[in-house]
Scaffold this active site. Structure first.
Site, mmCIF file in Angstrom:
data_model
loop_
_atom_site.group_PDB
_atom_site.id
_atom_site.type_symbol
_atom_site.label_atom_id
_atom_site.label_comp_id
_atom_site.label_asym_id
_atom_site.label_seq_id
_atom_site.Cartn_x
_atom_site.Cartn_y
_atom_site.Cartn_z
ATOM 1 N N LYS A 62 -10.024 -10.250 0.943
ATOM 2 C CA LYS A 62 -10.779 -8.884 0.684
ATOM 3 C C LYS A 62 -10.218 -7.884 -0.339
ATOM 4 O O LYS A 62 -9.514 -7.276 0.313
ATOM 5 C CB LYS A 62 -11.585 -8.175 1.970
ATOM 6 C CG LYS A 62 -12.705 -7.339 1.643
ATOM 7 C CD LYS A 62 -12.958 -6.213 2.552
ATOM 8 C CE LYS A 62 -11.750 -4.920 2.102
ATOM 9 N NZ LYS A 62 -12.039 -4.342 0.778
ATOM 10 N N GLU A 121 2.075 -3.466 5.460
ATOM 11 C CA GLU A 121 3.010 -2.703 4.710
ATOM 12 C C GLU A 121 2.155 -1.286 4.670
ATOM 13 O O GLU A 121 1.141 -1.530 4.109
ATOM 14 C CB GLU A 121 3.223 -3.152 3.272
ATOM 15 C CG GLU A 121 4.208 -2.192 2.729
ATOM 16 C CD GLU A 121 4.407 -2.213 1.059
ATOM 17 O OE1 GLU A 121 3.899 -1.244 0.265
ATOM 18 O OE2 GLU A 121 4.645 -3.338 0.650
ATOM 19 N N CYS A 172 3.315 2.807 -2.847
ATOM 20 C CA CYS A 172 3.686 2.824 -1.540
ATOM 21 C C CYS A 172 5.150 3.259 -1.315
ATOM 22 O O CYS A 172 5.908 3.847 -0.651
ATOM 23 C CB CYS A 172 3.536 1.542 -0.733
ATOM 24 S SG CYS A 172 1.726 1.220 -0.448
ATOM 25 N N GLU A 185 1.891 11.891 3.050
ATOM 26 C CA GLU A 185 2.123 11.239 1.706
ATOM 27 C C GLU A 185 0.956 11.613 0.823
ATOM 28 O O GLU A 185 -0.148 11.653 0.900
ATOM 29 C CB GLU A 185 1.713 9.644 2.039
ATOM 30 C CG GLU A 185 1.910 8.847 0.899
ATOM 31 C CD GLU A 185 1.783 7.455 1.360
ATOM 32 O OE1 GLU A 185 2.377 6.543 0.887
ATOM 33 O OE2 GLU A 185 0.745 7.144 2.249
#
Length: 528
Positions: free
Chosen positions: A192, A265, A299, A397
């Site tokens: 997906k 992750e 990331c 973040e």
């Protein structure tokens, strides 16, 4: 890409993808006829790229049924045949790179060199696992219970069906690079991709089919994660997820209820340390890549920078000057240092973080403004000084082209502040090689790069990659990156005497003999 695959445009941004291309790619999605369509828009200018089906839970179930049926035959093939598919795929990715890069840029808004990093990673992953899968998967002799008498072998069998949920920021590599080792191990895949970037994932999958992968073995469903995530998890034996920490927690709960394995992750607030003995010119250039590759939507990119006091007043102005000189652009050429953000949501987060920090006293050393003159989602690469803990930018973040710089007294303070975070994905240290390697082991992050921002550790495909603390569970790459898609099985064959009393032997006598044997085995050097 040939000119026929880009529709003409009168603007600086590239035109949309040609209708026949997006139609061909959309047809790869597993969806019942008549499903509603969802649109993908180009970040560069908001133009419509194309539409893919809005899949349902029923479509997910059908995709799982097809992939599961194909997996049985695929797992029965010799590993050499599966390996040959991946080596052909390696070549196709490199040969078709102009087409792939164009699609990736049009759909994500990233600059071309960032798109190329994705493409190179896909090729490197295919090559690495094609060349090492046999050694990772081969039956391995283990120490038996009794020397000579017990022959123990570890085997690895495919889990069966693997679910992959991939994000928008690296939609090419994260759609297929986790699937490649799973396929080589004999599994089927249901992917997906993120709803914002379906066509980049689909071109990656189309080339797998062209390389010889069975069509039903790799299924793609498109739509919202909140709709498709749960049914996807319900019908697989393992899940690979890349995304936010918040969503990762939800995924972990769903996998736990089914008692299936998963790897994730997740987010990061990655630090960079620049010490007085660093090569400052190299550190400045390294920081540009570490902070602003893929417009900071990475990331493992750097969002916090700690610079030793002795060089702070030289390094930081040089870095800020270099940032101000960066070229932003919306074209498909190689000249842009940075592209666009991917969505209005990302632009809102970046703008909010910077504005909040400035309102609370942070100083802008470079950038700090959106650039609507270049496109609707552009934001300048930004350097801030004086960021404090009450600012959202300090610990949350940002996932954009923003870095906070801070002065530290020495390496000890730098390490302490680098570790002062809930995250632990990646870190970067600039100093001498020996000193950097020593300090790296004290950083609480899954990967640490010395005199590099992120690429050295990420591209070391033989080594595991993943996060500590809130930055993830499990690892991709290396031996762990393929064995996680297998079930380990121990087969022990006992010869001669049993592991237990011989019929008629007094139990006390058996225990005494075993005690003597265990003492002797302790001194056997080949068993240490």
């Amino acid at each position: 890409m040939s000119t026929a695959e880009l529709a003409p445009t009168g603007t600086a941004a590239p035109g949309p993808l040609a209708h026949d291309l997006v139609t061909r790619l959309a047809a790869l999605v597993t969806a019942a006829p008549g499903r509603p369509r969802q649109a993908s828009h180009a970040p560069f200018d908001g133009a419509l790229i194309g539409e893919v089906p809005t899949c349902t839970a029923e479509d997910v179930a059908e995709a799982q049924r097809r992939a599961r049926a194909a997996q049985v035959e695929w797992a029965a093939r010799p590993l050499a045949e599966r390996r040959a598919v991946m080596l052909r795929y390696h070549d196709l990715v490199l040969e078709r790179q102009d087409q792939i890069l164009d699609i990736t840029q049009v759909e994500t808004g990233k600059n071309r060199v960032s798109a190329f990093e994705e493409l190179a990673d896909v090729a490197m992953t295919a090559r690495y696992y094609a060349n090492t899968a046999a050694s990772h998967l081969r039956p391995t002799r283990r120490q038996g219970a009794l020397p000579v008498l017990t022959r123990t072998v570890e085997h690895h069998h495919p889990k069966g069906l693997i679910g992959v949920i991939s994000p928008w920021n690296y939609p090419l590599t994260l759609a297929v690079s986790d699937a490649i080792p799973a396929l080589l191990a004999g599994n089927g895949i249901v992917l997906k991709p993120d709803a914002q970037t379906p066509f980049t994932a689909l071109i990656a999958v189309e080339l797998l089919f062209e390389a010889g992968l069975p069509r039903d073995l790799f299924q793609v469903v498109t739509g919202a994660g909140r709709v498709l995530g749960a049914p996807l998890i319900e019908g697989v034996e393992y899940l690979m997820f890349t995304g936010s920490t918040a969503t990762g927690r939800i995924v972990a709960e769903q996998c736990a209820r089914r008692l299936i394995g998963f790897s994730a992750e997740l987010g990061g607030k990655n630090p960079m340390i620049v010490l007085a003995d660093a090569d400052l010119d190299k550190a400045v250039e390294g920081a540009i890549r570490a902070c602003f590759s893929n417009s900071g939507q990475l990331c493992i990119s750097v969002e916090r920078m700690y610079v030793e006091d002795a060089i702070y007043d030289r390094f930081v102005p040089a870095f800020a000057e270099r940032v101000e000189a960066m070229e932003l652009g919306a074209g498909l050429g190689w000249d842009a240092d940075m592209g666009s953000l991917v969505s209005s949501d990302q632009l809102d987060v970046v703008t909010r973080h910077v504005d909040d920090a400035v309102a609370k006293g942070a100083r802008v050393l470079a950038g700090g403004q959106p650039r609507p003159d270049l496109g609707p989602l552009f934001y300048e690469p930004t350097v801030l000084e004086g960021v404090t803990d009450e600012m959202a930018l300090a610990r949350d973040e940002t996932f954009g082209p923003v870095v906070a710089v801070a002065r530290v007294a020495d390496a000890e303070e730098a390490v302490r502040r680098a570790n002062d975070t809930d995250y632990g994905l990646n870190a970067s240290i600039w100093t001498t090689a020996k000193r950097g390697a020593e300090l790296a082991t004290r950083i609480q992050a899954g990967t640490v790069n010395v005199n590099e921002g992120y690429a050295a550790a990420w591209a070391s495909h033989d080594a595991p990659m993943g996060g500590m603390k809130d930055s993830g569970v499990g690892r991709r790459h290396g031996r762990e990156g393929i064995l996680k898609y297998t079930e380990s099985q121990t087969v022990a064959v006992q010869r001669g005497m049993p592991i237990g009393p011989i019929p008629g032997q007094p139990l006390e006598k058996y225990a005494s003999l075993m005690t003597t044997g265990l003492k002797l085995l302790k001194r056997a050097p080949f068993l240490k």
